[in-house]
Design a protein around this motif. Structure first.
Motif: not given
Length: 504
Positions: A221-225, A253-263, A409-419
């Motif tokens: 899931t890419g989720m982080t506790l 491999l932690f991700f800083p927050p994604y900014n859709p205005k400055e992708p 996701p907040s970290a890692g190597m994966f992205i999940d897509l939900k229909p």
């Protein structure tokens, strides 16, 4: 800080061991190493002169995907005399089962610097990758009447691993949320499950002996506790007396927050004040070890995602008694991890440490700093790939038409897509009963558009228990050749969702 001696740990945690573990003892025919002046005629070890490899030279890049290693990279030389603390004459030889001393010392210093346990009396043991470590942990802990809890979606080989011991697995519900405070294990439901175990759905099983969790960048899931959730889960572990097995292949491999205005913003690259210490202090989420006052956490670390998975090299962190049992398990099975793998990692780490040392022989602290600069750089490149993928996914027609959501996701190597199922599908009473069939059809459509994904339900501990949340697909940003391939793959995904929903 509480200091536990071995006897206290043995008394406290012997009850957690499997019955099989008690029978695993190495029958030794040799004595301890002789003192100085004694001619060694006992061991079946070949003299180093029989080894055909005289030296190894490694050319190390300064950052991922670097083409010209000679410009900014490092050169690491190893032969039968160098480096003095781990020469090839040692690493090509039979070595200590727990790992070669210099590398074990480095691993300990790394834990002390980044995730120091909240008690004294812990140790580390090297292993042949996390899968090997995982097998040994559950072999040591589990019998046929044992129960282990796992996040409802998980790295599916661990399910097989636990069942191989005859034990039972129980899924723990997750909150698939973008809110960093909410995502991951649903702590309230975990508490309710355990408080009411005797009347709950698993009352026929013994209460759990352990919780297995990928706490940061959870797979799939890419989720982080959050730290708050970790503290609450630890308190529940204390109350119900179970161990926490924390597998952490993605934590660095932690991700800083994604900014859709400055992708394409990337804090790893844009923050000019970023240092290794800032990365450790401000970016990384602290391990369960740091709140482990009871010595009940077993942490699995690996060099696979940061160095190379083919080296099959990892290490386990736990209290001294449990480490002794894992060590004993190795003594009668795999013995020591590959000495060459240990030498390759240690040689590079030592050379990296020289950048932060004024001495020719870098200290362990300098080596940790030098090494941590590498995962920081790797995390920067993964963040860039995350940005490229998000931008491409969000610009597809399929996303614009509201056919799928991106579970960021907040970290890692994966992205999940939900229909995003149409209302007429959601209103059907059998919608989620048919979810596997629907997801299989979506998968076939995506394959026809030229992308291969992983279906979420195939990583569920119990599909029936997770039928209302297992309708997602997992993609990876790790393996693509370049940005262009990531963009093309994401655009194909958008077309695949369009094609699928046009026929339901």
């Amino acid at each position: 800080m509480t200091q536990f001696d071995f006897g206290t740990l043995k008394s406290r945690y012997t009850s957690f061991l499997s019955r099989r573990d008690a029978a695993k003892e190495l029958v030794k025919f040799w004595d301890n190493p002789p003192g100085p002046g004694v001619i060694e005629l006992a061991g079946g070890m070949p003299n180093a002169g029989f080894f055909p490899i005289d030296s190894i030279d490694l050319h190390v890049v300064s950052h991922p995907f670097e083409k010209n290693h000679g410009k900014n990279g490092l050169k690491v030389h190893m032969d039968k005399q160098e480096p003095k603390d781990m020469p090839l004459s040692m690493s090509l030889q039979y070595t200590n089962t727990e790992g070669m001393g210099p590398l074990v010392s480095f691993a300990k210093k790394m834990i002390e610097r980044i995730n120091p346990p909240a008690y004294g009396g812990w140790n580390v043991c090297m292993a042949n990758g996390s899968s090997d470590a995982m097998y040994k942990v559950f072999e040591v802990l589990c019998d046929e009447d044992s129960t282990v809890m796992l996040e409802e979606f998980t790295f599916s080989p661990v399910i097989s691993n636990i069942k191989l011991q005859g034990a039972s697995v129980v899924p723990v519900k997750m909150q698939l949320s973008a809110d960093p405070e909410q995502q991951g294990i649903d702590v309230d439901r975990l508490a309710d499950l355990l408080d009411n175990w005797s009347v709950g759905p698993y009352k026929h099983l013994n209460k759990p002996k352990a919780l297995y969790t990928v706490a940061t960048g959870q797979n799939p899931t890419g989720m982080t506790l959050s730290p708050t959730k970790r503290r609450r889960i630890y308190e529940i572990a204390q109350k119900h007396d179970f161990l926490i097995v924390e597998d952490d292949p993605y934590g660095y491999l932690f991700f800083p927050p994604y900014n859709p205005k400055e992708p394409m913003n990337n804090a790893y690259w844009d923050d000019k004040s970023l240092t290794v210490q800032k990365y450790v202090d401000d970016y990384l989420v602290k391990s369960f070890l740091t709140i482990d006052t009871d010595a009940r956490v077993i942490r699995l670390e690996t060099f696979s995602k940061l160095y190379a998975p083919g080296l099959r090299l990892s290490f386990v962190v736990a209290n001294e008694f449990l480490i002794e049992r894992i060590f004993n398990m190795s003594e009668v099975t795999t013995r020591a991890p590959s000495g060459v793998s240990q030498a390759l990692v240690y040689g590079v780490v030592k050379e990296m440490g020289k950048k932060y040392s004024s001495e020719s022989e870098p200290s362990l602290d300098s080596m940790v700093t030098g090494w941590m600069e590498w995962p920081m750089k790797v995390a920067g490149y993964y963040t860039h790939r995350r940005n490229v993928a998000f931008k491409a996914l969000y610009e597809t027609e399929g996303y614009s038409k509201g056919l799928y959501q991106v579970m960021e996701p907040s970290a890692g190597m994966f992205i999940d897509l939900k229909p995003c199922w149409p209302q007429n599908e959601l209103s059907r009473p059998d919608h989620y009963d048919l979810i596997i069939e629907k997801m299989d059809k979506l998968n076939q459509t995506l394959l026809k558009t030229g992308v291969q994904v992983v279906l979420g339900y195939r990583m569920a501990v119990d599909v029936k228990a997770s039928k209302d949340t297992c309708d997602f697909v997992r993609i990876t940003i790790a393996y693509a050749n370049d940005d262009q391939q990531i963009v093309e793959a994401c655009h194909r995904i958008g077309k695949g969702f369009e094609a699928y929903f046009s026929h339901i």
